[in-house]
Structures are given as structure tokens and as C-alpha cells.
Design a protein around this motif. Structure first.
Motif, PDB file in Angstrom:
ATOM      1  N   ALA A  79      -4.219  72.039   8.845  1.00  0.00           N
ATOM      2  CA  ALA A  79      -4.858  72.837   9.889  1.00  0.00           C
ATOM      3  C   ALA A  79      -6.122  73.500   9.362  1.00  0.00           C
ATOM      4  CB  ALA A  79      -3.881  73.893  10.411  1.00  0.00           C
ATOM      5  N   MET A  80      -6.110  73.961   8.106  1.00  0.00           N
ATOM      6  CA  MET A  80      -7.285  74.607   7.524  1.00  0.00           C
ATOM      7  C   MET A  80      -8.419  73.611   7.350  1.00  0.00           C
ATOM      8  SD  MET A  80      -5.659  77.218   4.738  1.00  0.00           S
ATOM      9  CE  MET A  80      -7.241  77.981   4.472  1.00  0.00           C
ATOM     10  N   ARG A  81      -8.085  72.404   6.861  1.00  0.00           N
ATOM     11  CA  ARG A  81      -9.121  71.382   6.705  1.00  0.00           C
ATOM     12  C   ARG A  81      -9.717  71.006   8.058  1.00  0.00           C
ATOM     13  NH1 ARG A  81      -5.441  69.184   2.701  1.00  0.00           N
ATOM     14  NH2 ARG A  81      -6.327  69.449   0.612  1.00  0.00           N
TER      15      ARG A  81
ATOM     16  N   THR B 124     -13.570  71.524   9.021  1.00  0.00           N
ATOM     17  CA  THR B 124     -14.389  70.370   9.391  1.00  0.00           C
ATOM     18  C   THR B 124     -15.044  70.587  10.746  1.00  0.00           C
ATOM     19  OG1 THR B 124     -12.899  68.932   8.144  1.00  0.00           O
ATOM     20  CG2 THR B 124     -14.368  67.873   9.725  1.00  0.00           C
ATOM     21  N   THR B 125     -14.271  71.146  11.695  1.00  0.00           N
ATOM     22  CA  THR B 125     -14.822  71.417  13.028  1.00  0.00           C
ATOM     23  C   THR B 125     -15.960  72.419  12.954  1.00  0.00           C
ATOM     24  OG1 THR B 125     -12.675  70.981  14.032  1.00  0.00           O
ATOM     25  CG2 THR B 125     -14.272  72.248  15.335  1.00  0.00           C
ATOM     26  N   GLU B 126     -15.779  73.460  12.141  1.00  0.00           N
ATOM     27  CA  GLU B 126     -16.822  74.481  12.034  1.00  0.00           C
ATOM     28  C   GLU B 126     -18.074  73.927  11.385  1.00  0.00           C
ATOM     29  OE1 GLU B 126     -17.372  78.994  10.293  1.00  0.00           O
ATOM     30  OE2 GLU B 126     -15.402  78.236  10.900  1.00  0.00           O
ATOM     31  N   ILE B 127     -17.897  73.090  10.351  1.00  0.00           N
ATOM     32  CA  ILE B 127     -19.054  72.461   9.718  1.00  0.00           C
ATOM     33  C   ILE B 127     -19.814  71.604  10.728  1.00  0.00           C
ATOM     34  CG2 ILE B 127     -19.742  70.692   8.050  1.00  0.00           C
ATOM     35  CD1 ILE B 127     -19.293  73.315   6.748  1.00  0.00           C
ATOM     36  N   ALA B 128     -19.051  70.860  11.537  1.00  0.00           N
ATOM     37  CA  ALA B 128     -19.697  70.014  12.544  1.00  0.00           C
ATOM     38  C   ALA B 128     -20.469  70.852  13.551  1.00  0.00           C
ATOM     39  CB  ALA B 128     -18.646  69.156  13.253  1.00  0.00           C
ATOM     40  N   GLU B 129     -19.877  72.010  13.933  1.00  0.00           N
ATOM     41  CA  GLU B 129     -20.553  72.877  14.895  1.00  0.00           C
ATOM     42  C   GLU B 129     -21.820  73.478  14.309  1.00  0.00           C
ATOM     43  OE1 GLU B 129     -17.654  75.722  15.955  1.00  0.00           O
ATOM     44  OE2 GLU B 129     -16.568  74.398  17.336  1.00  0.00           O
ATOM     45  N   LYS B 130     -21.742  73.857  13.028  1.00  0.00           N
ATOM     46  CA  LYS B 130     -22.888  74.504  12.395  1.00  0.00           C
ATOM     47  C   LYS B 130     -23.983  73.516  12.025  1.00  0.00           C
ATOM     48  CE  LYS B 130     -21.233  78.716  12.308  1.00  0.00           C
ATOM     49  NZ  LYS B 130     -21.879  79.804  13.051  1.00  0.00           N
ATOM     50  N   MET B 131     -23.574  72.302  11.652  1.00  0.00           N
ATOM     51  CA  MET B 131     -24.549  71.342  11.144  1.00  0.00           C
ATOM     52  C   MET B 131     -24.785  70.167  12.071  1.00  0.00           C
ATOM     53  SD  MET B 131     -23.353  71.180   7.185  1.00  0.00           S
ATOM     54  CE  MET B 131     -24.591  69.935   6.882  1.00  0.00           C
ATOM     55  N   GLY B 132     -23.731  69.686  12.696  1.00  0.00           N
ATOM     56  CA  GLY B 132     -23.848  68.451  13.465  1.00  0.00           C
ATOM     57  C   GLY B 132     -24.838  68.532  14.600  1.00  0.00           C
ATOM     58  N   HIS B 133     -24.889  69.699  15.271  1.00  0.00           N
ATOM     59  CA  HIS B 133     -25.815  69.833  16.397  1.00  0.00           C
ATOM     60  C   HIS B 133     -27.261  69.905  15.937  1.00  0.00           C
ATOM     61  CE1 HIS B 133     -22.248  71.804  18.727  1.00  0.00           C
ATOM     62  NE2 HIS B 133     -22.110  70.506  18.576  1.00  0.00           N
ATOM     63  N   LEU B 134     -27.442  70.305  14.692  1.00  0.00           N
ATOM     64  CA  LEU B 134     -28.807  70.448  14.196  1.00  0.00           C
ATOM     65  C   LEU B 134     -29.290  69.205  13.464  1.00  0.00           C
ATOM     66  CD1 LEU B 134     -28.570  74.078  12.782  1.00  0.00           C
ATOM     67  CD2 LEU B 134     -29.500  73.348  14.967  1.00  0.00           C
TER      68      LEU B 134
ATOM     69  N   TYR C  19     -19.598  66.925   0.886  1.00  0.00           N
ATOM     70  CA  TYR C  19     -19.799  67.909  -0.183  1.00  0.00           C
ATOM     71  C   TYR C  19     -19.077  69.207   0.139  1.00  0.00           C
ATOM     72  CZ  TYR C  19     -22.451  71.368  -2.903  1.00  0.00           C
ATOM     73  OH  TYR C  19     -22.823  72.398  -3.716  1.00  0.00           O
ATOM     74  N   HIS C  20     -19.215  69.675   1.400  1.00  0.00           N
ATOM     75  CA  HIS C  20     -18.574  70.931   1.782  1.00  0.00           C
ATOM     76  C   HIS C  20     -17.053  70.796   1.771  1.00  0.00           C
ATOM     77  CE1 HIS C  20     -22.352  72.793   2.599  1.00  0.00           C
ATOM     78  NE2 HIS C  20     -22.666  71.952   3.560  1.00  0.00           N
ATOM     79  N   ILE C  21     -16.530  69.663   2.257  1.00  0.00           N
ATOM     80  CA  ILE C  21     -15.080  69.460   2.268  1.00  0.00           C
ATOM     81  C   ILE C  21     -14.537  69.457   0.840  1.00  0.00           C
ATOM     82  CG2 ILE C  21     -13.231  67.888   2.922  1.00  0.00           C
ATOM     83  CD1 ILE C  21     -14.593  69.352   5.237  1.00  0.00           C
TER      84      ILE C  21
ATOM     85  N   LEU D 272     -10.477  82.132   7.504  1.00  0.00           N
ATOM     86  CA  LEU D 272      -9.978  80.914   8.141  1.00  0.00           C
ATOM     87  C   LEU D 272      -8.467  80.955   8.251  1.00  0.00           C
ATOM     88  CD1 LEU D 272     -10.846  78.137   9.223  1.00  0.00           C
ATOM     89  CD2 LEU D 272     -10.559  77.240   6.908  1.00  0.00           C
ATOM     90  N   ASN D 273      -7.791  81.405   7.200  1.00  0.00           N
ATOM     91  CA  ASN D 273      -6.339  81.470   7.205  1.00  0.00           C
ATOM     92  C   ASN D 273      -5.832  82.490   8.225  1.00  0.00           C
ATOM     93  OD1 ASN D 273      -3.707  80.782   5.762  1.00  0.00           O
ATOM     94  ND2 ASN D 273      -3.742  83.004   5.601  1.00  0.00           N
ATOM     95  N   THR D 274      -6.575  83.603   8.340  1.00  0.00           N
ATOM     96  CA  THR D 274      -6.182  84.625   9.315  1.00  0.00           C
ATOM     97  C   THR D 274      -6.215  84.051  10.726  1.00  0.00           C
ATOM     98  OG1 THR D 274      -7.057  86.384   7.908  1.00  0.00           O
ATOM     99  CG2 THR D 274      -6.738  86.899  10.232  1.00  0.00           C
ATOM    100  N   ARG D 275      -7.258  83.271  11.013  1.00  0.00           N
ATOM    101  CA  ARG D 275      -7.380  82.677  12.345  1.00  0.00           C
ATOM    102  C   ARG D 275      -6.256  81.674  12.607  1.00  0.00           C
ATOM    103  NH1 ARG D 275     -12.228  80.903  11.941  1.00  0.00           N
ATOM    104  NH2 ARG D 275     -11.931  78.654  11.890  1.00  0.00           N
ATOM    105  N   ILE D 276      -5.958  80.848  11.605  1.00  0.00           N
ATOM    106  CA  ILE D 276      -4.902  79.834  11.775  1.00  0.00           C
ATOM    107  C   ILE D 276      -3.540  80.503  11.904  1.00  0.00           C
ATOM    108  CG2 ILE D 276      -3.728  77.925  10.626  1.00  0.00           C
ATOM    109  CD1 ILE D 276      -6.441  77.192   9.433  1.00  0.00           C
ATOM    110  N   GLU D 277      -3.309  81.560  11.100  1.00  0.00           N
ATOM    111  CA  GLU D 277      -2.041  82.283  11.207  1.00  0.00           C
ATOM    112  C   GLU D 277      -1.874  82.875  12.597  1.00  0.00           C
ATOM    113  OE1 GLU D 277      -2.200  85.052   7.957  1.00  0.00           O
ATOM    114  OE2 GLU D 277      -0.718  83.900   6.859  1.00  0.00           O
TER     115      GLU D 277
END
Length: 564
Positions: free
Chosen positions: A392-394, A398-408, A471-473, A532-537
Motif C-alpha cells: 500500500a505504501m509503494r 508511486t501515485t503521488e510521484i505520478a501526480e507530481k511529475m507525470g502531469h509535468l 530512481y524515486h521508487i 505516508l504511513n499515517t495516511r495509510i493507517e
């Protein structure tokens, strides 16, 4: 250990409004450091030329002036950056500069800035070529050439200056400010200078007020009966001071502090023995004599060096305590508004078994190091990693990286591909000019090297974009691996290794008035993993009947557990 960081790229700042910039001129004046003796004259000339060629006959008013006094080889110029910031706010529509080299001597950065200004609807014009438009393909070649030649001139000038300084050293002259005991002297033949045929002569000579001070200092050292502190005290007793006015012994809060370190540096300076030493110019000791009267002979200087070295070796060493949280521990005041960095001290440091404290200097606030360290070690040893959380953390990461970078990324990729295509087109146009004999072979070679550099940079950036997400993963997995092992390996490490590990993971540890750790702030990506863990918890709490411990930076809620 290499510091792990989460790097989330963001887009280049642009004007938040689609409206065109307000009509008006921004005047940029830059004076290089070599003109800094009289920058006002240079600025006055630039301002006059700009007025004559650009702003004088214009219907638009001058909005502001931006003035820098430093080299154009760096973009980190205060008013240059202020000009770009105001441009993004749309404060003016045109930028006026005397010539290209005033705008900058780094051709790549300067052209990128011109392109950014053009994208914002702002035109850049140069007073020496007022009809040239840097955005026009043909005019851009001439502007780019001006930047290339300006950078080459700057590099050549630096080489000539260094060569002249080194030549002066090899001829026995002194470069820069003479040390204590000497003074710089300049002789100017005013009549010949006015006619343009005179030269300014500079040399070094003994300072009538300071020279004897340093002869006495050397005599005290060579007697082998005085320490550096005692030499400072003897010179201070006679009312002597350094040339700057600093006393040999300073008295603060009824405590005497001798300037031992400064005195030691003087005793290590070969200048006082009449020798020129310069690692940058490749001049070793006892190879080139200086054109000045020495304070001591070479034999006396070398004997003084041996005395200082022996006294340093014989000096008793104070026992130093190793503090686990040196530079990391902070004190939280009762009002909760301020955190004060704590220092470290040990009572009776020369005696084995002295008590080590974390304290606030000048106050009675102090806590035993062993008590604070025990709390932190207990906190670290309670860190756990539950494998059920990792997928779940990965996925969230990954989703956050895509949101931050993928759109740009598509926009960034298109920009770089367009820039790469622009280099090819610029080369093709210049080739036609070269074939027509309008530019020389020397100019063509210089431009060709610049194009190759820009191509390599753009292609490297394009290749790097494809690797960034992986690299980020990998950094996420590395950080999880460290967190999973820290509770096991920390207790087995020696103190030096523990300190290195903490400096990589922990930004600061905060204690309250009772000496209890109330907050541990982690560096990225460890702090990010906590969030990230706080959000998943929180998401799992909604799905599960069994509650989970929340993970936050607050130690009262526990260390990062990553568990169900």
C-alpha cells in the motif's frame, strides 16, 4: 552513508495571469568586479547609451532600474533575479541593456532567460544593436555570438590576471595586502599618468610602527621560554596590537583570552623570513626571495617552526567526551513557541568519569546525556516494519510521484525536444552564413562547440526523465530497508557510527522541561514515510475493526511503527 531525499520536481514559475505585461522599460545595468573601483561612472555611461539608443525616443516610461556590481558569469545576481521576478509579475514589457555582455557572460543561461522573457511577452533590446531581436532566428545568431565572445573574454581576462599575479610573485613581488609588520606602498607619477605614459609602482616596506613588534614577538619565541599565551601577554603588556587594532589579549566578562591562533599563523608565514610561498603559483618555500626586508633569518624562522611544533605536541590533551546528539538536541520552552538548540558540556573533562550534560549555555537548564540517549535508543528500538503495509505504501508513493511529475513531464519533454530542434535549426542557418563567407572559420568552430555542449545537456536531461520514477521508487525501498534494520543494528554500532546514522535520519530531537523527549523530526524520506504511513493507517482504520497506532513526528504517539 549517502543522504536519501525525496525529490519531487515542480514546474518553472510563470506569470499567473494571461494578460499582457504593462508597457514600460526596465533598465538593467551591470558593472563587473574589475570596474568596482568606480562603478558609478560605468553605470552613468550605460544609462546614457541606453537612453540614446532605446528609451530616449520611446513613448513608454522607464518603470525601474536594476543594478548589479558583480561578474556576469553567474546568474546569482540580486537585481538580475529581481528583474526576472518582476517580469513574471508583468511589471514591464521591455528590457533595455547596453550590450549582451552586460546581460550575462554565461551564454546558455542568458539565452534561456531571454526565451523565458519572450514567453512572458517581454522583449529584450541591446543599445549597441537596437534593431536586433534576440528571438529572430538570424539576429539570434549574432546575439549568441556576442554571449560566446563575452564568456571567452571573461575567461581569457581571468587567465591574464592570474598569469600577471604569478609573474609578479616569481619576480619577488608581493600580491595583495602585506602581513602585519609591513605596509603596501604605491608611487604614482601624476604628470606622466595624465599624459598616459606613466606607470604606478607598488612595493612592500617595513611598517615603522609594527615591524619592531614582530621582531620582539620572534625574539620571545626563539628564547624557548614562553608559550604562545605568554608571548601574547608580554606584547599586550607593552600596549602592542595587531595592525587591525585587535589586542593580543582580549578581556571579556573578566576573562582573558589570548589570540594564540592568529599569532601561530604569523609564526608559520614564510613572508617574515623573506621568502615567497604560493601553492597556486607552484612556488615552494625557499625557492624565490621577496623584495623586502625580512623580520628573521631563514634559520631563525625554521627554528621557530620547530619550537611551535614541539609545544603543540607537548601540550596536554583534554579528554573529550563523545556526545550522541551533538547538534541535534533542542529544548522546548513551556510556552511551546520557541525551541532552543542545546550545547554539550562535561564537568571535569580532564578527569575520567566526568559527567556529560546537554545544556543551555548561561542557564541552569541541563540534562544528563545518558538519560536522554537512553530515551532515544528506546525510541529507535521500537521501530518496526509490517510487510502488510509495504504494498500500500509503494502504491501510494508511486501515485503521488505520478501526480507530481507525470502531469509535468510531457510539457517538460516537449520543451527540451523543441530546444534540441532549435539548436539544429540554428546550426543550419549559421552554416549557410559560413558557406556565404559572412562569418569566419574561427567563429564557426566556437559556435559549433557551444551547440555540442547544449545538445549533450538536453539529451542527458531527456534520458534522465525516463529514469526518475524508478530512481524515486528505489529511494523508497532503500529508506524502508534502513528503517527495518535500524532497531536491530543501532545497538550494535560504536558511538561514531551511531552519530553518523542519526545525522542521516534525524533533523532534531526536542525535549521538554522534565528532560523527556517529546518530538523527533526526521529528514526526508524518513519523515515523508511517517506521513505516508499515517495516511495509510487512517485508511485501514476505516476498513478494520482493530485500531492502529498513528505514526507521526510526535514521540508521544510513538516512533514510526509501520505495523497493524
Amino acid at each position: 552513508m549517502k543522504k536519501l531525499t525525496v525529490m519531487l520536481r515542480r514546474g518553472t514559475p510563470h506569470s499567473s495571469s494571461d494578460s499582457p505585461p504593462r508597457p514600460g522599460w526596465a533598465i538593467y545595468l551591470r558593472t563587473s568586479s574589475r570596474e568596482a573601483q568606480n562603478p558609478k561612472n560605468s553605470q552613468k555611461r550605460q544609462r546614457h547609451n541606453i537612453n540614446q539608443a532605446l528609451t530616449g525616443d520611446s513613448d513608454m516610461q522607464v518603470v525601474d532600474e536594476y543594478i548589479d556590481v558583480m561578474s556576469g558569469r553567474t546568474p546569482n545576481r540580486a537585481d538580475y533575479q529581481r528583474l526576472l521576478s518582476d517580469a513574471r509579475l508583468g511589471r514591464f514589457s521591455h528590457v533595455a541593456v547596453e550590450n549582451a555582455e552586460r546581460f550575462g557572460r554565461n551564454d546558455t543561461e542568458a539565452l534561456v532567460a531571454i526565451d523565458e522573457l519572450h514567453a512572458l511577452g517581454i522583449a529584450v533590446r541591446f543599445a549597441d544593436y537596437p534593431d536586433l531581436d534576440p528571438i529572430d532566428p538570424d539576429d539570434r545568431i549574432l546575439i549568441a555570438l556576442s554571449f560566446v565572445l563575452a564568456r571567452r573574454e571573461s575567461i581569457k581576462l581571468g587567465q591574464r590576471v592570474r598569469g600577471g599575479l604569478h609573474a609578479k610573485l616569481r619576480s619577488g613581488g608581493c600580491v595583495g595586502l602585506a602581513p602585519d609588520g609591513y605596509r603596501n606602498v604605491m608611487d604614482r607619477d601624476e604628470q606622466n599618468v595624465l599624459s598616459g605614459t606613466g606607470r604606478v609602482k607598488r612595493w612592500i616596506e617595513p611598517d615603522p610602527e609594527q615591524f619592531q613588534v614582530w621582531r620582539e614577538a620572534w625574539d620571545l619565541l626563539l628564547s624557548e621560554q614562553h608559550t604562545l599565551t605568554e608571548i601574547c601577554e608580554a606584547l599586550h603588556a607593552k600596549g602592542y596590537r595587531y595592525r587591525s587594532g585587535r589586542p593580543f589579549v582580549e578581556i571579556k566578562n573578566e576573562m582573558r583570552k589570548a589570540a594564540n591562533n592568529t599569532l601561530s599563523k604569523r609564526f608559520h608565514n614564510w613572508f617574515y623570513a623573506g621568502w615567497i610561498v604560493s601553492p597556486k603559483a607552484g612556488i615552494a618555500p625557499k625557492t624565490i626571495r621577496g623584495n623586502w626586508k625580512p623580520v628573521v633569518t631563514t634559520e631563525e624562522f625554521e627554528r621557530g617552526l620547530a619550537i611551535v611544533a614541539k609545544r603543540t605536541e607537548d601540550r596536554p590533551r583534554k579528554r573529550r567526551h563523545q556526545y550522541l546528539l551533538s547538534g541535534l538536541i533542542y529544548y522546548q520552552k513551556a510556552d511551546g513557541k520557541r525551541r532552543i538548540r542545546m550545547t554539550c558540556s562535561t564537568s571535569n573533562p580532564a578527569r575520567k568519569g566526568g559527567i556529560a550534560y546537554y545544556r543551555i549555555a548561561g542557564t541552569r537548564t541541563r540534562f544528563l546525556c545518558k538519560e536522554i540517549d537512553r530515551q532515544l535508543m528506546s525510541w529507535l528500538c521500537r521501530i518496526q516494519v509490517d510487510s502488510d503495509y509495504l504494498p500500500a505504501m509503494r502504491a501510494a508513493y508511486t501515485t503521488e510521484i505520478a501526480e507530481k511529475m507525470g502531469h509535468l513531464q510531457p510539457d517538460r519533454r516537449r520543451e527540451m525536444e523543441t530546444a534540441l530542434k532549435g539548436v539544429d535549426e540554428e546550426e543550419a542557418r549559421t552554416l549557410r552564413l559560413f558557406a556565404a563567407g559572412k562569418i569566419t572559420e574561427h567563429v564557426w568552430d566556437a559556435l559549433w562547440l557551444e551547440w555540442q555542449d547544449r545538445r549533450r545537456t538536453l539529451r542527458a536531461n531527456l534520458a534522465a526523465m525516463a529514469q526518475e520514477e524508478g530512481y524515486h521508487i528505489k529511494h523508497l525501498d532503500d529508506a524502508l530497508g534502513i528503517i527495518a534494520k535500524v532497531s536491530i543494528i543501532f545497538g550494535r554500532m560504536d558511538l561514531a557510527s551511531q552519530k553518523k546514522l542519526l545525522k542521516e535520519m534525524i533533523h532534531r530531537v526536542v525535549v521538554n522541561q522534565e528532560g523527556q523527549i517529546i518530538d523527533v523530526e526526521l529528514f526526508a524520506p524518513f519523515g515523508y514515510l511517517q506521513q505516508l504511513n499515517t495516511r495509510i493507517e487512517g485508511e485501514k482504520v476505516c476498513e478494520s475493526v482493530e485500531s492502529v497506532a498513528k505514526c507521526s513526528n510526535k514521540v508521544s504517539s510513538g516512533p514510526p511503527r509501520f505495523v497493524n
